[in-house]
Design an enzyme around this catalytic site. Sequence first.
Site, mmCIF file in Angstrom:
data_model
loop_
_atom_site.group_PDB
_atom_site.id
_atom_site.type_symbol
_atom_site.label_atom_id
_atom_site.label_comp_id
_atom_site.label_asym_id
_atom_site.label_seq_id
_atom_site.Cartn_x
_atom_site.Cartn_y
_atom_site.Cartn_z
ATOM 1 N N SER A 123 -31.359 40.690 -3.431
ATOM 2 C CA SER A 123 -32.025 39.607 -2.692
ATOM 3 C C SER A 123 -31.785 39.807 -1.209
ATOM 4 C CB SER A 123 -31.438 38.251 -3.090
ATOM 5 O OG SER A 123 -31.533 38.082 -4.478
ATOM 6 N N GLU A 149 -29.224 38.042 3.716
ATOM 7 C CA GLU A 149 -27.992 38.164 2.929
ATOM 8 C C GLU A 149 -27.224 39.468 3.203
ATOM 9 O OE1 GLU A 149 -27.906 36.698 -1.258
ATOM 10 O OE2 GLU A 149 -27.124 38.699 -1.673
ATOM 11 N N ARG A 191 -22.676 32.253 -1.590
ATOM 12 C CA ARG A 191 -22.788 33.591 -0.972
ATOM 13 C C ARG A 191 -21.971 33.667 0.325
ATOM 14 N NH1 ARG A 191 -24.809 33.863 -5.299
ATOM 15 N NH2 ARG A 191 -26.933 34.505 -5.793
HETATM 16 P P1 FAD Z 1 -20.953 46.960 0.385
HETATM 17 O O1 FAD Z 1 -22.424 46.779 0.451
HETATM 18 O O2 FAD Z 1 -20.427 48.327 0.478
HETATM 19 O O3 FAD Z 1 -20.268 46.049 1.499
HETATM 20 C C1 FAD Z 1 -20.667 44.709 1.663
HETATM 21 C C2 FAD Z 1 -19.785 44.069 2.743
HETATM 22 O O4 FAD Z 1 -18.447 43.970 2.277
HETATM 23 C C3 FAD Z 1 -19.719 44.884 4.029
HETATM 24 O O5 FAD Z 1 -19.647 43.979 5.112
HETATM 25 C C4 FAD Z 1 -18.416 45.669 3.896
HETATM 26 O O6 FAD Z 1 -17.864 45.980 5.169
HETATM 27 C C5 FAD Z 1 -17.550 44.679 3.138
HETATM 28 N N1 FAD Z 1 -16.560 45.301 2.243
HETATM 29 C C6 FAD Z 1 -16.794 46.153 1.221
HETATM 30 N N2 FAD Z 1 -15.653 46.436 0.571
HETATM 31 C C7 FAD Z 1 -14.667 45.760 1.209
HETATM 32 C C8 FAD Z 1 -13.255 45.652 1.020
HETATM 33 N N3 FAD Z 1 -12.620 46.289 0.031
HETATM 34 N N4 FAD Z 1 -12.543 44.867 1.888
HETATM 35 C C9 FAD Z 1 -13.166 44.225 2.887
HETATM 36 N N5 FAD Z 1 -14.498 44.282 3.114
HETATM 37 C C10 FAD Z 1 -15.235 45.040 2.282
HETATM 38 N N6 FAD Z 1 -25.186 40.004 -5.140
HETATM 39 C C11 FAD Z 1 -24.925 38.842 -5.773
HETATM 40 O O7 FAD Z 1 -24.136 38.021 -5.286
HETATM 41 N N7 FAD Z 1 -25.519 38.534 -6.963
HETATM 42 C C12 FAD Z 1 -26.380 39.363 -7.567
HETATM 43 O O8 FAD Z 1 -26.885 39.051 -8.643
HETATM 44 C C13 FAD Z 1 -26.700 40.587 -6.906
HETATM 45 N N8 FAD Z 1 -27.608 41.437 -7.444
HETATM 46 C C14 FAD Z 1 -27.923 42.588 -6.795
HETATM 47 C C15 FAD Z 1 -28.870 43.443 -7.367
HETATM 48 C C16 FAD Z 1 -29.209 44.632 -6.744
HETATM 49 C C17 FAD Z 1 -30.235 45.542 -7.379
HETATM 50 C C18 FAD Z 1 -28.566 44.993 -5.535
HETATM 51 C C19 FAD Z 1 -28.875 46.303 -4.872
HETATM 52 C C20 FAD Z 1 -27.644 44.147 -4.943
HETATM 53 C C21 FAD Z 1 -27.321 42.927 -5.574
HETATM 54 N N9 FAD Z 1 -26.371 42.038 -5.026
HETATM 55 C C22 FAD Z 1 -26.068 40.871 -5.674
HETATM 56 C C23 FAD Z 1 -25.703 42.355 -3.758
HETATM 57 C C24 FAD Z 1 -24.454 43.276 -3.927
HETATM 58 O O9 FAD Z 1 -24.494 43.938 -5.153
HETATM 59 C C25 FAD Z 1 -23.155 42.482 -3.831
HETATM 60 O O10 FAD Z 1 -23.066 41.795 -2.611
HETATM 61 C C26 FAD Z 1 -21.917 43.396 -3.972
HETATM 62 O O11 FAD Z 1 -20.745 42.621 -4.078
HETATM 63 C C27 FAD Z 1 -21.760 44.368 -2.797
HETATM 64 O O12 FAD Z 1 -20.723 45.277 -3.145
HETATM 65 P P2 FAD Z 1 -20.599 46.690 -2.438
HETATM 66 O O13 FAD Z 1 -19.340 47.302 -2.938
HETATM 67 O O14 FAD Z 1 -21.828 47.473 -2.625
HETATM 68 O O15 FAD Z 1 -20.412 46.233 -0.927
HETATM 69 P P1 NAP Z 2 -34.772 33.349 -10.978
HETATM 70 O O1 NAP Z 2 -34.225 33.229 -12.350
HETATM 71 O O2 NAP Z 2 -36.200 33.787 -10.795
HETATM 72 O O3 NAP Z 2 -34.596 31.962 -10.209
HETATM 73 C C1 NAP Z 2 -35.017 31.837 -8.849
HETATM 74 C C2 NAP Z 2 -33.926 31.135 -8.064
HETATM 75 O O4 NAP Z 2 -33.784 29.830 -8.578
HETATM 76 C C3 NAP Z 2 -32.620 31.847 -8.216
HETATM 77 O O5 NAP Z 2 -32.375 32.566 -7.064
HETATM 78 C C4 NAP Z 2 -31.592 30.761 -8.516
HETATM 79 O O6 NAP Z 2 -30.729 30.492 -7.419
HETATM 80 C C5 NAP Z 2 -32.428 29.510 -8.726
HETATM 81 N N1 NAP Z 2 -32.211 28.959 -10.081
HETATM 82 C C6 NAP Z 2 -32.738 29.397 -11.247
HETATM 83 N N2 NAP Z 2 -32.354 28.608 -12.268
HETATM 84 C C7 NAP Z 2 -31.539 27.665 -11.717
HETATM 85 C C8 NAP Z 2 -30.816 26.556 -12.245
HETATM 86 N N3 NAP Z 2 -30.861 26.253 -13.547
HETATM 87 N N4 NAP Z 2 -30.075 25.823 -11.386
HETATM 88 C C9 NAP Z 2 -30.007 26.118 -10.063
HETATM 89 N N5 NAP Z 2 -30.683 27.141 -9.518
HETATM 90 C C10 NAP Z 2 -31.440 27.901 -10.323
HETATM 91 O O7 NAP Z 2 -33.841 34.297 -10.093
HETATM 92 P P2 NAP Z 2 -33.703 35.877 -10.048
HETATM 93 O O8 NAP Z 2 -34.146 36.338 -8.715
HETATM 94 O O9 NAP Z 2 -34.301 36.491 -11.276
HETATM 95 O O10 NAP Z 2 -32.118 36.052 -10.082
HETATM 96 C C11 NAP Z 2 -31.375 35.623 -11.209
HETATM 97 C C12 NAP Z 2 -29.931 35.391 -10.794
HETATM 98 O O11 NAP Z 2 -29.370 36.615 -10.302
HETATM 99 C C13 NAP Z 2 -29.791 34.385 -9.658
HETATM 100 O O12 NAP Z 2 -28.628 33.633 -9.840
HETATM 101 C C14 NAP Z 2 -29.695 35.248 -8.429
HETATM 102 O O13 NAP Z 2 -28.931 34.640 -7.387
HETATM 103 C C15 NAP Z 2 -28.989 36.487 -8.952
HETATM 104 N N6 NAP Z 2 -29.415 37.665 -8.196
HETATM 105 C C16 NAP Z 2 -28.879 37.834 -6.964
HETATM 106 C C17 NAP Z 2 -29.225 38.933 -6.198
HETATM 107 C C18 NAP Z 2 -28.592 39.165 -4.849
HETATM 108 O O14 NAP Z 2 -28.741 40.239 -4.294
HETATM 109 N N7 NAP Z 2 -27.890 38.202 -4.314
HETATM 110 C C19 NAP Z 2 -30.133 39.865 -6.689
HETATM 111 C C20 NAP Z 2 -30.678 39.640 -7.945
HETATM 112 C C21 NAP Z 2 -30.309 38.533 -8.698
HETATM 113 P P3 NAP Z 2 -29.364 31.267 -7.087
HETATM 114 O O15 NAP Z 2 -29.780 32.555 -6.478
HETATM 115 O O16 NAP Z 2 -28.727 30.355 -6.103
HETATM 116 O O17 NAP Z 2 -28.586 31.446 -8.322
#
Ligand code: FAD
Ligand code: NAP
Length: 339
Positions: A239, A335, A166
């Site tokens: 998250s 995050e 991340r």
């Molecule tokens: P924004 O929220 O608009 O911006 C995020 C940051 O990036 C800000 O600092 C902004 O200034 C910067 N930015 C945006 N665009 C640019 C650009 N073109 N150039 C430079 N800087 C820029 N994230 C995960 O990693 N894994 C997941 O599974 C995941 N699941 C999610 C589920 C839900 C329901 C939600 C709401 C969020 C989730 N996220 C997840 C977080 C999010 O979706 C990601 O971080 C996504 O990449 C953000 O994109 P955005 O366009 O909405 O960015």
């Molecule tokens: P989950 O399946 O309930 O698992 C809980 C956590 O355990 C996850 O966050 C994941 O870490 C870790 N995990 C699960 N299985 C693993 C494995 N085999 N090896 C190593 N780590 C493991 O998680 P969840 O909340 O439903 O999310 C599922 C996936 O979507 C995850 O990868 C999560 O990161 C991603 N997600 C991200 C966001 C976001 O906003 N960043 C939101 C929703 C979902 P990691 O998170 O490091 O993968």
Amino acid sequence: MSLQVQSAVSLKPFNTFGVDVQARLFAEAHSDDDVREALAYSAAHQLPLLVIGGGSNLLLTADIQALVLRMASRGVRVLSDNGQRVIVEAEAGETWHPFVLWSLEQGLSGLENLSLIPGTVGAAPMQNIGAYGVEIKDVFHSLTALDRQTGELREFNLDDCAFAYRDSVFKHQAGRWLILRVRFVLTRAAHLHLEYGPVRQRLTEQGIEQPTAKDVSAAICAIRSEKLPDPAVLGNAGSFFKNPLVSAELGAELKREHPGLVAYPQADGQVKLAAGWLIEQAGWKGFREADAGVHRLQALVLVNYGTASGLQLLGLAQRIQQDIAQRYGVHLEMEPNLY
Ligand code: FAD
Ligand code: NAP
């Protein structure tokens, strides 16, 4: 001049938490020229420029005294195809999930585990988006960014981006690089990652023993839809905390004290703890105060039931941080990007 600049615009529709703050100025960039115009405009008006995509990783805690530039550039193209390895390029303003679906429709594999992540292509490298064992670093080729300090274009390859959990160079040099377009290396033969969470189990339950990339995408969409709140219905930014990485010693100690602890050993010897488990065990799951809360199904997700302010959500996050630090001696890092 093609850039349309508006004053005093509510950002409620432009952040998935649905927090109601105002941007002093707001514009959408459909092209590189728009981006350059916005930079010139903000410099001329001595206002900072805040670039956003889908607003799905933001926590807005006050009115934004800046020109907020929403990336809306469109375009997806195949740059090269040797029959096995295909390089595709997408503009920053492309919405991520439709881009994933487009790649699957072309018979390309690599992005399936990243299905249904909200936001734009341009923001995806910011935190090296990841889900179900795949991060964009695994399929990344290169990107083009504008250096806001010099106005020059720069190409970043995989090493230049310093992708980590991340994390990336763009997060560390916040506000310097404006990502314009991103290139990915996808493959015609699928190398599927199924050993994460309930992915394989879901496919097996559906009677799918030899899944395609499309099957994996559909399974992940189904799992995510069941577990995660839809921002269109309930404000959230996914998250709210990163999963903390702790030393092997602390991991082992916590496991002795809390046998149910969900922990994953990492290649570098550290242990990744599931932050959601820690928060749930501490009793926060389903907590609500006014309109700020912790989701009832997923303790890692903070939610806005309607009128929560960014500061109320931040206050709740800080209380959770303090509680987890006291109970487990573990610091939870937020995050979303705070403004
Ligand atoms: P924004 O929220 O608009 O911006 C995020 C940051 O990036 C800000 O600092 C902004 O200034 C910067 N930015 C945006 N665009 C640019 C650009 N073109 N150039 C430079 N800087 C820029 N994230 C995960 O990693 N894994 C997941 O599974 C995941 N699941 C999610 C589920 C839900 C329901 C939600 C709401 C969020 C989730 N996220 C997840 C977080 C999010 O979706 C990601 O971080 C996504 O990449 C953000 O994109 P955005 O366009 O909405 O960015
Ligand atoms: P989950 O399946 O309930 O698992 C809980 C956590 O355990 C996850 O966050 C994941 O870490 C870790 N995990 C699960 N299985 C693993 C494995 N085999 N090896 C190593 N780590 C493991 O998680 P969840 O909340 O439903 O999310 C599922 C996936 O979507 C995850 O990868 C999560 O990161 C991603 N997600 C991200 C966001 C976001 O906003 N960043 C939101 C929703 C979902 P990691 O998170 O490091 O993968």
